[in-house]
Structure formats: C-alpha cells, structure tokens
Design a protein around this motif. Sequence first.
Motif, mmCIF file in Angstrom:
data_model
loop_
_atom_site.group_PDB
_atom_site.id
_atom_site.type_symbol
_atom_site.label_atom_id
_atom_site.label_comp_id
_atom_site.label_asym_id
_atom_site.label_seq_id
_atom_site.Cartn_x
_atom_site.Cartn_y
_atom_site.Cartn_z
ATOM 1 N N ILE A 8 -2.259 -16.877 -6.924
ATOM 2 C CA ILE A 8 -1.254 -16.841 -5.835
ATOM 3 C C ILE A 8 -0.604 -15.489 -5.547
ATOM 4 O O ILE A 8 -0.614 -15.040 -4.414
ATOM 5 N N THR A 18 -1.174 -12.480 -5.600
ATOM 6 C CA THR A 18 -1.867 -11.382 -4.898
ATOM 7 C C THR A 18 -1.828 -11.531 -3.366
ATOM 8 O O THR A 18 -2.036 -10.554 -2.647
ATOM 9 N N HIS A 19 -1.535 -12.756 -2.887
ATOM 10 C CA HIS A 19 -1.407 -12.950 -1.426
ATOM 11 C C HIS A 19 -0.269 -12.097 -0.868
ATOM 12 O O HIS A 19 -0.303 -11.663 0.276
ATOM 13 N N LEU A 20 0.742 -11.859 -1.732
ATOM 14 C CA LEU A 20 1.877 -11.034 -1.289
ATOM 15 C C LEU A 20 1.462 -9.584 -1.026
ATOM 16 O O LEU A 20 2.140 -8.862 -0.311
ATOM 17 N N TYR A 65 -0.811 -8.556 0.739
ATOM 18 C CA TYR A 65 -1.202 -8.334 2.144
ATOM 19 C C TYR A 65 -0.055 -7.745 2.975
ATOM 20 O O TYR A 65 -0.289 -7.097 3.985
ATOM 21 N N ASP A 85 -13.181 -13.460 -9.280
ATOM 22 C CA ASP A 85 -12.087 -13.799 -8.338
ATOM 23 C C ASP A 85 -11.310 -12.552 -7.910
ATOM 24 O O ASP A 85 -11.035 -12.345 -6.720
ATOM 25 N N ASP A 86 -10.954 -11.727 -8.902
ATOM 26 C CA ASP A 86 -10.190 -10.518 -8.561
ATOM 27 C C ASP A 86 -11.044 -9.488 -7.823
ATOM 28 O O ASP A 86 -10.523 -8.711 -7.027
ATOM 29 N N ARG A 92 -10.850 -10.640 -4.340
ATOM 30 C CA ARG A 92 -9.507 -10.298 -3.803
ATOM 31 C C ARG A 92 -9.437 -8.806 -3.449
ATOM 32 O O ARG A 92 -8.967 -8.433 -2.369
ATOM 33 N N MET A 118 -11.311 -8.092 -0.359
ATOM 34 C CA MET A 118 -10.588 -8.581 0.836
ATOM 35 C C MET A 118 -9.449 -7.632 1.230
ATOM 36 O O MET A 118 -9.181 -7.435 2.411
ATOM 37 N N PHE A 119 -8.800 -7.044 0.208
ATOM 38 C CA PHE A 119 -7.739 -6.063 0.506
ATOM 39 C C PHE A 119 -8.320 -4.917 1.350
ATOM 40 O O PHE A 119 -7.731 -4.494 2.352
#
Lengths: 278, 154
Positions: free
Chosen positions: A199, A201-203, A205, A245-246, A249, A252-253
């Motif tokens: 969760i 890591t969504h921050l 963005y 997973d990371d 992520r 995606m960043f």
Amino acid sequence: MQAYAAKLIDLIELKAENIARQWAADVMKHNRTPSYSSLPQDRVIERGVEFYRLFRQMSLADIPYEAAKTFSWKYAKECYREKIPLQEAVYALILLRRNLWLYAEFQGVFVTALEKQQAVESLNRTILMYDYVSYQVIEKYQELIKDDVDKKLGSIRMMMNNPIGGIKNIYKSGLMGILLLGACILTYYYHATLGTGVIFTHLFYIPIILASIWWGKKGIFVAIFLAGLILISHTLFLKTVPFVDDMIRALMFLVIGGVIGWLRGGIKKIEDLYKATI
Amino acid sequence: MLASLKLLDLMADKSESMANQWAKDVVKNPKTPYYHNSDQDKIIPQAAEFYQKLSRVYTDKDPFTAIQGFMGKFAEARFKEKVPLHEALYSIILMRRNIWLYAEFQAIFITIIEQHQALDSQLRTILMFDYITYAFTEKYWELMNLEFARKNKK
C-alpha cells in the motif's frame, strides 16, 4: 458638408444596391479574392450595400472613425467566420472603394472642369473612409484570432495560473524535499520495522506527478530516486519477500513520471505558443 | 500616366524630406503607438527607401510584381520588428498621405492643366498603394502563419 461630396453621397445612397452588385460580380471572380467565389452572391451583395450605406453615416457623424466601427467589426467577424484570408478581406475592401469610383465615373457625375476638381475632393473622402475601415478590419481580425486562441487554450491558461502550477520554484523544491524525506521515512518504517511493502508506495505517486508537472521531463529524476529507494530498501530489509512486486512498482514509477513529464512538455509548447500568439 | 511623372520625380528627389515629414507624423499618430518611441534615425531611412523603390515602379507596365518583391522584404522587416500588422499598414497609409501633403506643400499642381494632372496622379498613387496594401498584408499574414506552424511543430 460640401456640395460635391453631397452629390456623390446622394448617388451612393440611391444606387447602393447597383454598385454592390457590380462589386459582387468583380470580387467573386477576381484572382486576388478567390475565397469570395464560393460565397452566396446575395450575402456578398448585402455586405457591399452595408459598406456603401456607411458612406452617408460617416459623412454625418461627428467622429467618422467611430461611425465606421460598426461596419468594420461586423465585416471582420464575417470574414473571419467564413475563413477568408486577411489579405483577401482587405482587397475586397479595395474593390468596394474602386467600384464606388467606377460607378461614379460611369454615371458621369463629374463632367465639367470644376466637377473634375471636385472629383479629387470626393476621391479623398472615399479614401479616408477606406483607410479607417481597413485599419479597423485588420485590428479586429487580429483580435478575433487572439480570442479564438484564448478560447481554445483557455484550459491551458487555467493550468498555468492554477495553485499547483503557479507555485514559486523555491517552494516547489522545498515541498518536494519534504515529500521525498517523508517517502524515505515511510519506506524505512514499512520495510525495516513492519517488514512489509504493501500500500504505502501508492503515496509515492504524489511527488512523482507533482515533479513531472513542475519540471517536465526533468521530473523523472524524482521517479528514479523513489524507484531506487524501494529497490535498495527491499534488498536491505525484505530479503525474504519476493523482489518482483517492488520491481513492477519501481517500473511503474518511471513510466508514470516519464509519461506525465512528456505530456507536460507538450503542454509547455502550447503555453509558449499561446504566449507568443497573444 | 505622364501626368504622374511630376509626382514621381518629386518622390525620387525628395524621398528623404518626405520620409522626415512622415516620421514626424507616425511618431505621434494615435493609430501607430508602436512607433511612438521609435528612433527617428532608424525609421526615416525605411520610409526614404520605400519612397525610392516606389518611384522606380510607378511607371512600370506591371507594377504589381515589382511591388510584391520589395513589399515582401518590407513586410519581413516589420514582422521581425514585431510591428502589429494594423499599425504597420497604417504607417503605410501615412506614407501615402505624406506624398500628397508634400506635393501640395510644394505646390507642384498649380495651373488648370496641372490640376487635371493631379487627379491622374492621385489615381495612380492609389492604385500603387492598393497593390502595396495587398502585397504587404499577404506577406505579413504568410509570416504569421509560418511562425505559428513553426512553433506548433517544435
């Protein structure tokens, strides 16, 4: 009002439609006004009649320049709406003036020697009227282009002036520093203390998007920093958790930062174009 | 055509004086605010050159082509200086007016015959300026569109 000018004005008033017809026939086949050839003849004639009637209105007005504006602005708006290039709109005005004179000559208004002298004065009046109208038409035409660009790029301007886009650079850097520090603390807390990578890591963005909006393509460095942060932190603190997973992520960043930076670059070009146009 | 020669000679010989008179006019005309802070030493040669070139095409059989040539360059220069189109065009209108004002001031059309010639000269001048207006607007408009397209492409 001098008698000779009155003579010409009377003729124009009386024969406005005839002169306008003569002008319409001319302008619709003239090689310097090709856009007029596709317009309905009635509309062209109507425009001509309006111009010739303006002659009396201007002659009676205290400030002829002001009296010309009603016609000029309407003429410019119609030409702009009909996508008639400016030089053709101006040349059509030249033909309006020329046809007025051709008709006056044709009608034998100025025959005697004295009348020939009067002709010079009458000619001056028609030229003065044309000078005013052409100036106003060109000015209005440019104003219409500006308004059009203004309207089309209104949202861009809003973005330029909004609270996010309008923050001073020093505050942007300060705020970004705080957000990145927050990201480091959160990463350490979740990875090192809680031992999970969900969760939070969504921050990330938020700084990534803000950096790309503020600094365009250069904003990608924030995405690179945060991608590096979670990957290094994962390597150090989450050795038992799968790495994939990371990695997704982090990727995606970079994608989000890159795409927004690229879009922002495009918007910046439009902003520059907008500023140059106005 | 011949009657215009008198005006033509005046334009060729007195281009500098006409340009001086024009400059005094354009720097204070309310329709040409761009020129209000202009350096007169810079704008006078522009107008003098304009009068010189105009005098050379005055009697041409096909003046339009020649006018298109020199007005193209004139439009490019004004575009680079960022003179608004309507003001640039009004400055040209003032150039035309100043030819006539100068001729009147010099009293070159005195006798009855000369008065007849005056009408002929005036008609010829107007025709020249009609071409000038068209050629200038066409080029300036083209430059505006090119600039727009160039920036859009970047």
